[in-house]
Design an enzyme around this catalytic site. Structure first.
Site, PDB file in Angstrom:
ATOM      1  N   ASP A  37      30.826  27.120-119.872  1.00 64.54           N
ATOM      2  CA  ASP A  37      31.503  25.842-119.675  1.00 64.54           C
ATOM      3  C   ASP A  37      31.459  25.389-118.227  1.00 64.54           C
ATOM      4  O   ASP A  37      32.093  24.414-117.854  1.00 64.54           O
ATOM      5  CB  ASP A  37      32.936  25.892-120.191  1.00 64.54           C
ATOM      6  CG  ASP A  37      33.798  26.933-119.490  1.00 64.54           C
ATOM      7  OD1 ASP A  37      33.238  27.913-118.952  1.00 64.54           O
ATOM      8  OD2 ASP A  37      35.038  26.783-119.484  1.00 64.54           O
ATOM      9  N   ASP A  68      32.668  26.339-115.412  1.00 63.01           N
ATOM     10  CA  ASP A  68      33.793  26.299-114.481  1.00 63.01           C
ATOM     11  C   ASP A  68      33.741  27.454-113.484  1.00 63.01           C
ATOM     12  O   ASP A  68      34.473  27.458-112.493  1.00 63.01           O
ATOM     13  CB  ASP A  68      35.137  26.276-115.217  1.00 63.01           C
ATOM     14  CG  ASP A  68      35.398  27.521-116.047  1.00 63.01           C
ATOM     15  OD1 ASP A  68      34.461  28.320-116.278  1.00 63.01           O
ATOM     16  OD2 ASP A  68      36.556  27.707-116.482  1.00 63.01           O
ATOM     17  N   SER A  95      33.682  29.314-123.388  1.00 61.21           N
ATOM     18  CA  SER A  95      33.241  29.739-122.057  1.00 61.21           C
ATOM     19  C   SER A  95      32.039  30.669-122.144  1.00 61.21           C
ATOM     20  O   SER A  95      30.990  30.288-122.632  1.00 61.21           O
ATOM     21  CB  SER A  95      34.410  30.382-121.311  1.00 61.21           C
ATOM     22  OG  SER A  95      34.057  30.691-119.981  1.00 61.21           O
ATOM     23  N   ASP A 152      28.665  29.887-115.853  1.00 60.20           N
ATOM     24  CA  ASP A 152      28.972  30.366-117.204  1.00 60.20           C
ATOM     25  C   ASP A 152      28.871  29.200-118.187  1.00 60.20           C
ATOM     26  O   ASP A 152      28.476  28.095-117.828  1.00 60.20           O
ATOM     27  CB  ASP A 152      30.333  31.061-117.250  1.00 60.20           C
ATOM     28  CG  ASP A 152      31.499  30.139-116.917  1.00 60.20           C
ATOM     29  OD1 ASP A 152      31.255  28.990-116.494  1.00 60.20           O
ATOM     30  OD2 ASP A 152      32.658  30.560-117.070  1.00 60.20           O
TER      31      ASP A 152
END
Length: 473
Positions: free
Chosen positions: A255, A257, A104, A253
């Site tokens: 990743d 999400d 992440s 961010d």
């Protein structure tokens, strides 16, 4: 070979560790084997979908995890480069368990794994992750990944791309083809939004002009960390919004999400304001589909602004408070069949997305709300930005319990009520102020968030609490 301590990298909701010191191919294989034995086979899961982000270590770790799963006769679908919410989409439409390789927003030296059951249902410390950790540790302690327990059949491995289907599915939930023209600056932070945004927001016929920042996929994060929660990581986006005269800016961010927002002035928009706005839209949508408002629920965590439950209640729906963290929010959403859920950390969850979080869908709701009327974003969100917040303030303390009790006694003496749900939450009504004081899961830290009716009250409460928290005894 140095011993691996999985307790150091298996967290409450996922796996995060340094590569290769804590997380390497051998560890990934053991975790894949354990995932198959603890979750996939006992629950009759129909295979596993596996995706990964753009970090250099991600492809090898994903392949090693897949080998551990396939050794038990479980079929694998490799979906390659993707955002975490694409992995959730794949788990939902394929009805398979899933594994996403990403750290992440963590720095470049890290990697990790997010796990889910079919339908994107979470796997956390209270729902299988502890058992996975312990079994994987036992496998590692045996000393050889070539001696895994196996089935007579090795699972098949297929490859597919889910990006186009993901984009089409999102557009089936939120229409953007009939809004007014908008100019949007997007900072992908060299993360996976660099893959998803051009497809989702760059579709032919959409009245959206995207000004890209750092769309090159690069797990070394050469421009700034892909963590928009830190104000310094928003500065390039803020400057670009002003430079281009854009209607808004979006920051994702690593990743992709989570989605953070700045308005047309380059000023950050509170995730609580975004939560309230999207909640209002989802409640209205449910009512238009025939639901009674009193049967519609929206989940928010304990750190969200009071404006969030106020907005939910003003629309006739039920506000459900949750502890911080995706496993708690998702559990509450499933229990109450909630249409939407939001967190102060810019995680946004949707019933129509298998109760999973997707920053892209939240961004599309925001674009639709902005494009359906003529006011600038700052004016649109003003109705949901009713109070003054401190932001999260962390303090390292030698005795978390003692510091918390000092603060509780002080707040109670001021006439505040104790609403313990997630750490210490105190609320004072006249003048209105509230705070959340939560211990970190991994460090001797206390995390403080204060909200009040105006800045003077917020600063007074903030300073009083911090003084007590940091008092040495």
């Amino acid at each position: 070979m140095s011993p691996i301590a999985l307790a150091d990298i298996v967290k409450a909701y996922d796996v995060r560790g340094l590569v290769p010191e804590q997380l390497d191919a051998r560890v990934a294989t053991a975790l894949g084997s354990a995932f198959a034995q603890v979750v996939v086979i006992p629950e009759g899961e129909d295979g596993v979908v596996i995706g990964h982000d753009m970090r250099d270590s991600s492809p090898e770790l994903a392949r090693s995890f897949a080998a551990g799963v396939a050794a038990h006769g479980v079929d694998i679908t490799m979906i390659g480069l993707c955002s975490t919410d694409i992995l959730y989409y794949a788990s939902g439409v394929e009805q398979r368990a899933g594994a996403m390789f990403t750290a992440s927003h963590n720095p470049a030296g890290y990697n990790g794994i997010k796990l889910c059951r079919r339908g994107a249902r979470p796997v956390g410390q209270d729902s299988g992750l502890t058992e996975i950790r312990d079994l994987a540790q036992w496998l590692l302690d045996r000393g050889s990944m070539h001696d895994l327990p196996t089935s007579e059949r090795t699972g098949s491995v297929a490859e597919t791309d889910m990006l186009a289907g993901y984009a089409a599915y999102l557009h089936s939930l939120v229409r953007l083809d009939d809004i007014r023209p908008l100019r949007v600056v997007v900072d992908a932070g060299n993360g996976m939004a660099g893959l998803t945004v051009p497809v989702v927001l760059g579709m032919d016929g959409l009245p959206i002009t995207v000004e890209p920042l750092y769309f090159e996929l690069d797990g070394t994060f050469p421009h700034h960390e892909a963590n928009p929660l830190e104000p310094e990581n928003l500065r390039d986006l803020q400057a670009a919004v002003r430079e281009h005269g854009a209607d808004l800016g979006l920051a994702f961010d690593g990743d992709a999400d989570r989605c953070f927002v700045v308005d047309e002035r380059g000023e950050p928009v509170s995730p609580s304001a975004v939560t309230a706005l999207v909640a209002a839209r989802e409640i209205t949508r449910a009512v238009q589909a025939g639901a009674d408002p009193s049967d519609v629920a929206v989940v928010h965590n304990t750190i969200c602004s009071r404006a969030v439950p106020e907005t939910i209640q003003e629309h006739g729906a039920r506000a459900v408070r949750s502890r911080v963290g995706h496993s708690f929010v998702k559990a509450q959403m499933a229990e109450h069949e909630a249409v939407f859920g939001g967190e102060h950390s810019a995680h946004y969850y949707f019933k129509d997305f298998w109760f999973a979080d997707t920053g892209m869908l939240a961004a599309m709701h925001l674009l639709a709300a902005l494009g359906e009327q003529d006011d600038p974003l700052s004016q649109l969100v003003a109705a949901y930005d009713r109070y003054v917040a401190s932001g999260e303030l962390n303090s390292r303390v030698p005795d978390v319990a003692a510091a918390t009790e000092r603060v509780r006694e002080w707040a109670a003496a001021q006439g505040a009520s104790d609403e313990r749900l997630d750490g210490l939450s105190m609320v004072h009504e006249d003048p209105y102020w509230s705070f959340s004081l939560r211990p970190s899961n991994t460090e001797p830290l206390l995390r403080l968030n204060v909200e009040a009716q105006d800045r003077a009250v917020m600063e007074q409460v903030r300073d009083s609490v911090l003084t007590l928290v940091r008092q040495e005894r």
